[in-house]
Design an enzyme around this catalytic site. Structure first.
Site, mmCIF file in Angstrom:
data_model
loop_
_atom_site.group_PDB
_atom_site.id
_atom_site.type_symbol
_atom_site.label_atom_id
_atom_site.label_comp_id
_atom_site.label_asym_id
_atom_site.label_seq_id
_atom_site.Cartn_x
_atom_site.Cartn_y
_atom_site.Cartn_z
ATOM 1 N N LYS A 49 63.241 89.258 57.950
ATOM 2 C CA LYS A 49 63.792 90.207 58.933
ATOM 3 C C LYS A 49 65.276 89.920 59.186
ATOM 4 O O LYS A 49 66.090 90.842 59.231
ATOM 5 C CB LYS A 49 63.007 90.103 60.254
ATOM 6 C CG LYS A 49 61.611 90.681 60.153
ATOM 7 C CD LYS A 49 60.788 90.452 61.435
ATOM 8 C CE LYS A 49 59.388 91.005 61.247
ATOM 9 N NZ LYS A 49 58.530 90.883 62.433
ATOM 10 N N GLN A 93 57.603 87.275 67.434
ATOM 11 C CA GLN A 93 56.865 87.192 66.172
ATOM 12 C C GLN A 93 55.472 86.615 66.423
ATOM 13 O O GLN A 93 55.324 85.566 67.051
ATOM 14 C CB GLN A 93 57.640 86.312 65.179
ATOM 15 C CG GLN A 93 57.017 86.193 63.806
ATOM 16 C CD GLN A 93 57.036 87.510 63.031
ATOM 17 O OE1 GLN A 93 57.903 88.353 63.227
ATOM 18 N NE2 GLN A 93 56.078 87.694 62.159
ATOM 19 N N ASP A 116 59.704 95.846 69.028
ATOM 20 C CA ASP A 116 58.473 95.797 68.235
ATOM 21 C C ASP A 116 57.352 96.622 68.861
ATOM 22 O O ASP A 116 56.258 96.712 68.286
ATOM 23 C CB ASP A 116 58.021 94.336 68.111
ATOM 24 C CG ASP A 116 57.512 94.020 66.707
ATOM 25 O OD1 ASP A 116 57.798 94.799 65.777
ATOM 26 O OD2 ASP A 116 56.822 93.005 66.555
HETATM 27 N N1 LIG Z 1 55.754 90.674 66.172
HETATM 28 C C1 LIG Z 1 55.198 90.899 64.982
HETATM 29 N N2 LIG Z 1 54.524 89.928 64.365
HETATM 30 C C2 LIG Z 1 53.960 90.180 63.161
HETATM 31 C C3 LIG Z 1 54.086 91.453 62.551
HETATM 32 C C4 LIG Z 1 54.798 92.452 63.248
HETATM 33 O O1 LIG Z 1 54.940 93.620 62.787
HETATM 34 N N3 LIG Z 1 55.350 92.135 64.446
HETATM 35 N N4 LIG Z 1 53.552 91.667 61.296
HETATM 36 C C5 LIG Z 1 53.060 90.576 60.495
HETATM 37 C C6 LIG Z 1 54.029 89.980 59.512
HETATM 38 N N5 LIG Z 1 55.191 90.792 59.129
HETATM 39 C C7 LIG Z 1 56.145 91.022 60.032
HETATM 40 O O2 LIG Z 1 56.306 90.375 61.012
HETATM 41 C C8 LIG Z 1 55.412 91.165 57.765
HETATM 42 C C9 LIG Z 1 54.534 90.836 56.765
HETATM 43 C C10 LIG Z 1 54.818 91.158 55.435
HETATM 44 C C11 LIG Z 1 55.982 91.824 55.110
HETATM 45 C C12 LIG Z 1 56.351 92.161 53.681
HETATM 46 O O3 LIG Z 1 57.323 92.851 53.463
HETATM 47 N N6 LIG Z 1 55.609 91.669 52.714
HETATM 48 C C13 LIG Z 1 55.927 91.889 51.323
HETATM 49 C C14 LIG Z 1 55.346 90.790 50.465
HETATM 50 C C15 LIG Z 1 55.940 89.469 50.757
HETATM 51 C C16 LIG Z 1 55.414 88.410 49.797
HETATM 52 O O4 LIG Z 1 55.384 88.669 48.615
HETATM 53 O O5 LIG Z 1 55.077 87.342 50.298
HETATM 54 C C17 LIG Z 1 55.369 93.237 50.862
HETATM 55 O O6 LIG Z 1 54.352 93.680 51.409
HETATM 56 O O7 LIG Z 1 55.957 93.805 49.948
HETATM 57 C C18 LIG Z 1 56.832 92.173 56.118
HETATM 58 C C19 LIG Z 1 56.560 91.847 57.424
HETATM 59 C C20 LIG Z 1 52.551 89.427 61.337
HETATM 60 N N7 LIG Z 1 53.291 89.208 62.511
#
Ligand SMILES: Nc1nc2c(c(=O)[nH]1)N[C@@H](CN(C=O)c1ccc(C(=O)N[C@@H](CCC(=O)O)C(=O)O)cc1)CN2
Length: 281
Positions: A49, A93, A116
């Site tokens: 992020k 987060q 968020d």
């Molecule tokens: N306050 C928050 N906490 C969490 C959220 C949220 O939206 N708000 N979501 C999840 C984790 N997350 C963002 O925080 C998140 C997870 C995954 C991805 C992402 O882009 N993943 C990639 C792959 C990454 C890899 O290969 O390891 C993809 O899908 O292409 C973005 C954000 C939990 N906590």
């Protein structure tokens, strides 16, 4: 033929617009990020992020909050950020360290800075389909942007949301309901037989339960749209909650993992961040 819902492509379009909006604002945009430094996933996602924010011109202030903190001390920190004019958005987060009641922390974030969309006030506005502007949780809002981009209708459609978390299932069901779908929410206590029957009716399936390959293609309705919010690691590879290969030829549309909902989550968070900065200038 099953068409991919390309979250990476749509996220880029949203990010480009966000960068233009940031450049057009006559004040700095600063997102404060509270996170557990001992959680590997949070380290990874907060890093992703912050790097994306920097590319779009958004400053971040990453604030580690470890297991030695209490719910009260983290709420006091959030309140100090609410009062800080240099901070335009706040993100907590998930998960926070064990023992810190994160829902209370989410709800301490002022609605005017809730980038968020996880606080009780803004989630109440979502469930009430409020007319005033409010932010929506980044993952489900990102899913709606994907559906819109690919012109996938929701009105009168049967939608099944699997999972009922604050981050995904609950706001996802409200968004689909507000968009005139007929929505059912399934969760860990839904009997497997019932889930199979619900799946056969569902035009749109959105699943986020954290179990790799939980949904098999044979259980889907022919022509369904499948949204995979799962982010599991299997043999070192990002793997969704849907058995992607078995859904080919059955689903009309499906999000890949990686490259589907994940990039949309980050793009939507940063879109929310610039929207709040514009509203509060
Ligand atoms: N306050 C928050 N906490 C969490 C959220 C949220 O939206 N708000 N979501 C999840 C984790 N997350 C963002 O925080 C998140 C997870 C995954 C991805 C992402 O882009 N993943 C990639 C792959 C990454 C890899 O290969 O390891 C993809 O899908 O292409 C973005 C954000 C939990 N906590």
């Amino acid at each position: 033929m099953t068409e991919l819902l390309d979250g990476a492509k749509v996220a880029k379009i949203i990010n480009d617009k966000t960068a233009q909006r940031v450049a057009g604002l006559d004040k700095p945009v600063t997102l404060a990020v509270i996170y557990d430094p001992d959680n590997e996933g949070s380290q990874l996602y907060v890093g992703m992020k912050s790097r994306k924010a920097a590319k779009l011109g958004i400053q971040t202030r990453d604030i580690p909050v470890g297991a030695d903190e209490t719910t009260e001390s983290v709420i006091a920190l959030v309140e100090s950020l609410n009062a800080d004019d240099d901070v335009t958005g706040i993100l907590v987060q998930s998960p926070l360290a064990k023992g810190i009641k994160e829902r209370q922390v989410f709800s301490a974030v002022a609605p005017s800075k809730d980038a968020d969309g996880l606080g009780a006030k803004v989630q109440g506005m979502l469930f009430g389909d409020a007319l005033e502007p409010y932010t929506v949780a980044a993952t489900p809002q990102g899913v709606m942007s994907l559906l819109n981009y690919y012109h996938i209708p929701t009105k009168g459609k049967v939608a099944l949301v699997i999972g009922r978390s604050q981050l995904f299932g609950r706001p996802m069901s409200a968004l689909l309901n507000n968009a005139d779908a007929t929505v059912t929410v399934a969760h860990r206590f839904t009997e497997p037989d019932i889930l199979k029957r619900l799946l056969k009716f569902a035009d749109i399936v959105a699943v986020g339960v954290g179990i790799p390959n939980f949904i098999k293609g044979k259980d889907l309705k022919q022509g369904a749209t499948v949204i995979d919010v799962g982010m599991n690691v299997v043999d070192g590879k990002a793997t969704g909650d849907v058995d992607f290969d078995s859904a080919q030829g059955i689903a009309d549309f499906i999000t890949p993992v990686p490259g589907g909902v994940g990039p949309m989550t980050i793009a939507t968070l940063l879109e929310n961040t610039i929207t709040l900065a514009e509203q509060n200038k």
